[in-house]
Design a protein around this motif. Structure first.
Motif, PDB file in Angstrom:
ATOM      1  N   GLU A   1      49.293  19.365  29.925  1.00  0.00           N
ATOM      2  CA  GLU A   1      48.305  19.492  28.885  1.00  0.00           C
ATOM      3  C   GLU A   1      47.789  20.921  28.844  1.00  0.00           C
ATOM      4  N   LEU A   2      47.620  21.428  27.646  1.00  0.00           N
ATOM      5  CA  LEU A   2      47.185  22.820  27.481  1.00  0.00           C
ATOM      6  C   LEU A   2      45.811  23.087  28.095  1.00  0.00           C
ATOM      7  N   GLY A   3      44.921  22.120  28.020  1.00  0.00           N
ATOM      8  CA  GLY A   3      43.566  22.309  28.533  1.00  0.00           C
ATOM      9  C   GLY A   3      43.503  22.594  30.022  1.00  0.00           C
ATOM     10  N   ALA A   4      44.577  22.295  30.743  1.00  0.00           N
ATOM     11  CA  ALA A   4      44.609  22.546  32.193  1.00  0.00           C
ATOM     12  C   ALA A   4      45.029  23.976  32.518  1.00  0.00           C
ATOM     13  N   LEU A   5      45.477  24.713  31.526  1.00  0.00           N
ATOM     14  CA  LEU A   5      45.949  26.088  31.749  1.00  0.00           C
ATOM     15  C   LEU A   5      44.774  27.060  31.644  1.00  0.00           C
ATOM     16  N   THR A   6      43.838  26.940  32.537  1.00  0.00           N
ATOM     17  CA  THR A   6      42.576  27.672  32.422  1.00  0.00           C
ATOM     18  C   THR A   6      42.711  29.182  32.560  1.00  0.00           C
ATOM     19  N   ALA A   7      43.800  29.680  33.107  1.00  0.00           N
ATOM     20  CA  ALA A   7      43.995  31.127  33.232  1.00  0.00           C
ATOM     21  C   ALA A   7      44.670  31.717  31.985  1.00  0.00           C
ATOM     22  N   LEU A   8      45.059  30.865  31.060  1.00  0.00           N
ATOM     23  CA  LEU A   8      45.757  31.319  29.850  1.00  0.00           C
ATOM     24  C   LEU A   8      44.896  32.304  29.067  1.00  0.00           C
ATOM     25  N   GLU A   9      45.500  33.428  28.656  1.00  0.00           N
ATOM     26  CA  GLU A   9      44.759  34.442  27.909  1.00  0.00           C
ATOM     27  C   GLU A   9      45.171  34.526  26.452  1.00  0.00           C
ATOM     28  N   ARG A  10      46.385  34.103  26.131  1.00  0.00           N
ATOM     29  CA  ARG A  10      46.866  34.168  24.748  1.00  0.00           C
ATOM     30  C   ARG A  10      47.520  32.840  24.390  1.00  0.00           C
ATOM     31  N   LEU A  11      47.152  32.314  23.221  1.00  0.00           N
ATOM     32  CA  LEU A  11      47.749  31.070  22.749  1.00  0.00           C
ATOM     33  C   LEU A  11      48.026  31.211  21.259  1.00  0.00           C
TER      34      LEU A  11
END
Length: 103
Positions: free
Chosen positions: A1-11
């Motif tokens: 799930e995308l919401g778990a990728l808390t370090a993500l900077e660009r989507l």
């Protein structure tokens, strides 16, 4: 799930013909510095028509996703409070009944 990728900077999810609701858990992406969702068919209100190019813009938008979920939680909490109060009254009635009987 995308919401778990808390370090993500660009989507960048633009122009993919996605449909349905945006998951409120996207609001967990607090490190986003760029968010692009336009040119899809999301049911969610107020999907940005342009890319959000700053962390502040992305955070403000994603915080809006939580609002309906928070309202649901608030309503459920009120129901539980009412049920709890009913149980408390029943408990007090039973306690009074048995205290009287045991004396």
């Amino acid at each position: 799930e995308l919401g778990a990728l808390t370090a993500l900077e660009r989507l960048g999810l633009d122009s993919n013909d996605f449909t349905g609701e945006l998951p409120y858990t996207l609001a967990n992406l607090t490190n986003l510095k760029y968010l692009s969702l336009h040119n899809n068919n999301f049911n969610t209100e107020a999907v940005p028509t342009e890319s959000l190019e700053t962390q502040d813009e992305a955070r403000k938008y994603l915080a809006l996703l939580w609002k309906p979920e928070c309202e649901k939680i608030k309503a459920e909490n009120e129901k539980l409070k009412a049920e709890n109060e009913k149980l408390k009254v029943k408990y007090d009635e039973l306690k009074a009944k048995y205290n009287t009987t045991l004396k």
